[in-house]
Design a protein around this motif. Structure first.
Motif, short mmCIF file in Angstrom:
data_model
loop_
_atom_site.label_atom_id
_atom_site.label_comp_id
_atom_site.label_asym_id
_atom_site.label_seq_id
_atom_site.Cartn_x
_atom_site.Cartn_y
_atom_site.Cartn_z
N GLY A 24 31.95 2.12 -82.05
CA GLY A 24 30.77 1.31 -81.75
C GLY A 24 29.78 1.19 -82.88
N HIS A 25 29.97 1.98 -83.94
CA HIS A 25 29.06 1.90 -85.06
C HIS A 25 29.42 0.74 -85.97
CE1 HIS A 25 28.09 5.99 -83.77
NE2 HIS A 25 26.95 5.83 -84.42
N GLY A 26 28.40 0.15 -86.58
CA GLY A 26 28.64 -0.93 -87.52
C GLY A 26 29.29 -0.42 -88.79
N ILE A 27 29.86 -1.34 -89.54
CA ILE A 27 30.49 -0.99 -90.81
C ILE A 27 29.40 -0.77 -91.86
CG2 ILE A 27 32.02 -1.81 -92.63
CD1 ILE A 27 33.48 -3.42 -90.49
N GLY A 28 29.57 0.24 -92.66
CA GLY A 28 28.60 0.50 -93.72
C GLY A 28 28.10 1.92 -93.68
N PRO A 29 27.36 2.32 -94.71
CA PRO A 29 26.89 3.70 -94.79
C PRO A 29 25.81 4.01 -93.76
CG PRO A 29 25.87 2.37 -96.50
CD PRO A 29 26.88 1.49 -95.84
N CYS A 30 25.67 5.29 -93.50
CA CYS A 30 24.65 5.72 -92.54
C CYS A 30 23.37 6.09 -93.29
CB CYS A 30 25.15 6.91 -91.72
SG CYS A 30 24.09 7.32 -90.31
N THR A 31 22.87 5.15 -94.09
CA THR A 31 21.65 5.38 -94.84
C THR A 31 20.44 4.88 -94.07
OG1 THR A 31 22.00 3.29 -95.98
CG2 THR A 31 22.77 5.28 -97.10
N LEU A 32 19.27 5.35 -94.46
CA LEU A 32 18.04 4.93 -93.80
C LEU A 32 17.79 3.44 -94.02
CD1 LEU A 32 15.78 7.96 -94.78
CD2 LEU A 32 17.07 7.65 -92.66
N HIS A 33 17.15 2.82 -93.05
CA HIS A 33 16.81 1.39 -93.10
C HIS A 33 18.07 0.53 -93.23
CE1 HIS A 33 12.26 1.87 -94.11
NE2 HIS A 33 12.73 2.95 -93.51
N ASN A 34 19.07 0.90 -92.49
CA ASN A 34 20.38 0.26 -92.55
C ASN A 34 20.76 -0.18 -91.15
OD1 ASN A 34 23.32 0.10 -92.37
ND2 ASN A 34 23.39 0.99 -94.41
N PRO A 35 21.25 -1.41 -90.94
CA PRO A 35 21.58 -1.88 -89.58
C PRO A 35 22.72 -1.13 -88.92
CG PRO A 35 22.27 -3.48 -91.23
CD PRO A 35 21.42 -2.47 -91.94
N SER A 36 23.44 -0.27 -89.69
CA SER A 36 24.52 0.54 -89.12
C SER A 36 24.13 2.01 -89.00
CB SER A 36 25.78 0.42 -89.99
OG SER A 36 26.26 -0.90 -89.99
N TYR A 37 22.86 2.32 -89.23
CA TYR A 37 22.39 3.71 -89.16
C TYR A 37 22.36 4.22 -87.70
CZ TYR A 37 19.11 7.60 -88.99
OH TYR A 37 18.52 8.81 -88.75
N ASP A 38 22.54 5.52 -87.54
CA ASP A 38 22.25 6.18 -86.27
C ASP A 38 21.93 7.64 -86.55
OD1 ASP A 38 21.91 6.33 -83.50
OD2 ASP A 38 23.95 7.05 -83.17
N PHE A 39 20.94 8.15 -85.86
CA PHE A 39 20.56 9.56 -85.99
C PHE A 39 21.71 10.44 -85.50
CE2 PHE A 39 18.60 13.48 -84.51
CZ PHE A 39 17.71 13.79 -85.54
N ASN A 40 21.88 11.57 -86.15
CA ASN A 40 22.95 12.51 -85.81
C ASN A 40 22.47 13.47 -84.72
OD1 ASN A 40 25.00 14.37 -85.71
ND2 ASN A 40 25.03 14.80 -87.91
N ASP A 41 22.95 13.28 -83.50
CA ASP A 41 22.51 14.10 -82.37
C ASP A 41 22.87 15.57 -82.54
OD1 ASP A 41 21.25 12.07 -80.90
OD2 ASP A 41 23.14 11.43 -80.00
N ARG A 42 23.85 15.86 -83.38
CA ARG A 42 24.25 17.26 -83.57
C ARG A 42 23.15 18.09 -84.23
NH1 ARG A 42 29.68 15.17 -85.22
NH2 ARG A 42 29.13 15.56 -87.39
N ILE A 43 22.22 17.44 -84.91
CA ILE A 43 21.18 18.21 -85.58
C ILE A 43 19.94 18.41 -84.72
CG2 ILE A 43 22.00 17.38 -87.81
CD1 ILE A 43 19.37 15.76 -88.04
N LEU A 44 19.93 17.85 -83.51
CA LEU A 44 18.76 18.02 -82.63
C LEU A 44 18.44 19.50 -82.38
CD1 LEU A 44 19.17 15.16 -80.00
CD2 LEU A 44 17.36 15.38 -81.70
N PRO A 45 19.40 20.32 -81.95
CA PRO A 45 19.06 21.73 -81.71
C PRO A 45 18.67 22.47 -82.99
CG PRO A 45 21.42 21.35 -81.45
CD PRO A 45 20.79 20.01 -81.54
N ILE A 46 19.24 22.07 -84.13
CA ILE A 46 18.83 22.69 -85.40
C ILE A 46 17.38 22.37 -85.70
CG2 ILE A 46 19.32 22.85 -87.87
CD1 ILE A 46 22.17 21.90 -87.27
N GLY A 47 17.00 21.11 -85.47
CA GLY A 47 15.62 20.71 -85.70
C GLY A 47 14.65 21.42 -84.78
#
Length: 391
Positions: free
Chosen positions: A355-378
């Motif tokens: 379901g993710h768009g093609i392209g890097p997961c960089t900031l300000h990118n239409p294919s970006y998504d936050f990594n839920d795995r880091i929520l408990p670390i944060g």
């Protein structure tokens, strides 16, 4: 950490991601935050800096220091390319910078503090609007944030793609650059393109001025003091066979210090005046200082590093990563209070699946998504920093 809690934090994050709101329009988001903080027993105030929310929790051990923790709330005017279930439901709006994750991490930490308020002093949670170009931090400060909540230090945490999960950065000194915009209008004399001797060509002057601007960086600024001056727009003329009577240059300047920014602006003004005069033209320059440089207090950066290194989930805390020429309005808060702006690793994009768009997961990118795995670390990171600061 309880798996049900983590799942609830992920659910909150994805709900906010699906309902992005642009700067100073974060009404639904602030309502969700305020409601949750009230449920947890926080003293809550809304509408600071238009849509900002502040929640305060007193520790059960009595008076002590006060620490501020900030999360940004606004989304970006970007059309999301992702097609997963929690993709944006509002065309042209997207959480492409991870502010949805920052909110979820701080709300998760709010839950942990409320369930175990075994500390002296107070925790002040600052949910800030309009980080993306709206100077929401400054707006909250002007609205009396630190008069009403006089914290002793303030911290922020931003996800950083490319930094591995479990890694953090706590810079001692500059983290982000200042952000500034300029516009130069060259007033000359139009003429027929076949008769340039009858006019004063602003396009030629603009070309000379662009090259001259670059010598400010290469021959005026100290080589060890990074700075960027980019002319990003040139506007002149309407007809191919006509020399226009004016030209406009626009662009941005980025620095890590106010002194360097002063130097660059002064030299730009001098070049505009004297170079245009040499050609028989005049120029007006507008220079707008948007965000100041984000500079961590060394003591607070070191404190955060010490706290983070106590966590088993943290593999490394960098203190000497190169800063970025991007800008961040948390800088306004650091002009008023000691503190630190931290990076938390968002990974290399491997968390993205169907379901993710093609392209890097960089900031300000239409294919970006936050990594839920880091929520408990944060969440644990916020706990560790508060514990270290208030002990």
């Amino acid at each position: 950490m309880n798996q049900n809690k983590i799942e609830s934090w992920v659910k909150t994050r994805r709900d906010i991601h699906a309902h992005p709101e642009l700067r100073y329009q974060e009404n639904r988001t602030s309502d969700i935050i305020a409601k949750r903080l009230v449920e947890l027993g926080y003293k809550v105030e809304k509408d600071i800096g238009v849509t900002g929310v502040v929640g305060v929790l007193q520790g059960k051990r009595g008076p002590g220091k006060s620490i501020g923790l900030r999360a940004d709330m606004d989304a970006l005017p970007i059309q999301e390319k992702n097609q997963f279930d929690h993709a944006s439901r509002h065309p042209g709006k997207m959480h492409a910078c991870g502010h949805d994750g920052h909110i979820a991490m701080l709300l998760g930490a709010a839950q942990e503090f409320a369930e175990n308020p075994d500390f002296s002093g107070s925790v002040v949670l600052i949910f800030q609007p309009a980080e993306e170009g709206g100077a929401g931090a400054q707006r909250m400060i002007e609205d009396g944030l630190f008069e009403r909540y006089p914290v002793d230090a303030v911290f922020a945490m931003h996800n950083w793609p490319g930094l591995r999960e479990g890694e953090f950065a706590a810079h001692t000194g500059p983290v982000m650059a200042s952000s500034n915009e300029f516009s130069v209008t060259i007033h000359a004399k139009g003429a027929h393109a076949a008769m340039p001797d009858l006019g004063i060509d602003p396009v030629v002057i603009a070309a000379q001025l662009i090259i001259a601007f670059q010598t400010i960086i290469s021959r005026t600024c100290k080589p060890v003091d990074p700075a960027v001056l980019s002319v990003t727009q040139i506007q002149a003329g309407e007809a191919i066979n006509v020399i226009p009577d004016h030209a406009v240059l626009q662009g941005t300047v980025r620095t890590f210090s106010i002194e360097t920014l002063d130097l660059i602006e002064n030299h730009m003004r001098k070049l505009c005046t004297e170079m245009c005069a040499a050609f028989g033209a005049t120029a007006n320059m507008e220079f707008e200082r948007k965000y100041p440089p984000t500079v961590n207090t060394q003591e607070m950066a070191n404190l955060a590093k010490t706290a983070l290194e106590t966590l088993n989930e943290v593999s490394e805390v960098h203190s000497n990563l190169p800063p970025t020429m991007g800008a961040e309005d948390f800088a306004f808060m650091l002009q008023h209070k000691p503190g630190a702006y931290l990076w938390i690793g968002n990974g290399d994009g491997g968390h993205r699946t169907h379901g993710h768009g093609i392209g890097p997961c960089t900031l300000h990118n239409p294919s970006y998504d936050f990594n839920d795995r880091i929520l408990p670390i944060g969440v644990k990171a916020w706990e560790a920093i508060v514990k270290e600061f208030l002990k």
